[in-house]
Design a protein around this motif. Sequence first.
Motif, PDB file in Angstrom:
ATOM      1  N   ASN A   1       0.828  -1.213   0.000  1.00  0.00           N
ATOM      2  CA  ASN A   1       0.000   0.000   0.000  1.00  0.00           C
ATOM      3  C   ASN A   1       0.866   1.268   0.000  1.00  0.00           C
ATOM      4  OD1 ASN A   1       0.770  -0.619   2.701  1.00  0.00           O
ATOM      5  ND2 ASN A   1      -0.906   0.632   3.505  1.00  0.00           N
TER       6      ASN A   1
ATOM      7  N   GLN B   1       1.989   1.682  -3.583  1.00  0.00           N
ATOM      8  CA  GLN B   1       0.849   2.133  -4.378  1.00  0.00           C
ATOM      9  C   GLN B   1       0.607   3.631  -4.175  1.00  0.00           C
ATOM     10  OE1 GLN B   1      -2.771   0.101  -3.394  1.00  0.00           O
ATOM     11  NE2 GLN B   1      -3.902   0.988  -5.105  1.00  0.00           N
ATOM     12  N   GLU B   2       0.664   4.094  -2.926  1.00  0.00           N
ATOM     13  CA  GLU B   2       0.452   5.515  -2.666  1.00  0.00           C
ATOM     14  C   GLU B   2       1.602   6.364  -3.210  1.00  0.00           C
ATOM     15  OE1 GLU B   2      -0.969   6.736   1.199  1.00  0.00           O
ATOM     16  OE2 GLU B   2      -1.783   4.726   1.542  1.00  0.00           O
TER      17      GLU B   2
ATOM     18  N   ARG C   1       3.454   5.627  -5.831  1.00  0.00           N
ATOM     19  CA  ARG C   1       3.275   5.679  -7.290  1.00  0.00           C
ATOM     20  C   ARG C   1       2.175   6.662  -7.671  1.00  0.00           C
ATOM     21  NH1 ARG C   1       4.040  -0.736  -8.352  1.00  0.00           N
ATOM     22  NH2 ARG C   1       6.290  -0.659  -8.717  1.00  0.00           N
TER      23      ARG C   1
END
Length: 102
Positions: free
Chosen positions: A33, A36-37, A39
Motif C-alpha cells: 500500500n 501504491q500511494e 506511485r
Amino acid sequence: MSQHASSTAAPTVRRRSRGGAPLEKRAFSLHANVIQEARAAVADGLAPNLSAFVEAAVIEKLRRSRRARLYEAYAVAANDPAFMADMEQLTTAYDATAADGL
C-alpha cells in the motif's frame, strides 16, 4: 586489455544527486500500500519518478530527525542554570550593539 582499447571505450556516465554524491542502487522492502500511494503521488506530479519520491521522503525524515535532536538539545540547555547564566551575560553585553541599530 590493450591501452588503445581502454582509451576508446565509452566512458561510464553516472547520474548525480543534488549533493553531487554518486547514486547507489539499493533494494528495500516496502508494504504494497505504501508503494501504491507513492506511485500515485508520482502520477500526480509530486516527483519525476518513484526513486526521486522515495529519496525526498528519506531526506525529509532525516531533516525532521535532526530538528528533533536539535530542539531536544535546546531544551536540555534551557534547563542548565550555568548555560542560562552565560546566555544572560552575553545578551546583556550585546545590548549596546542592539541599541546601535545593528
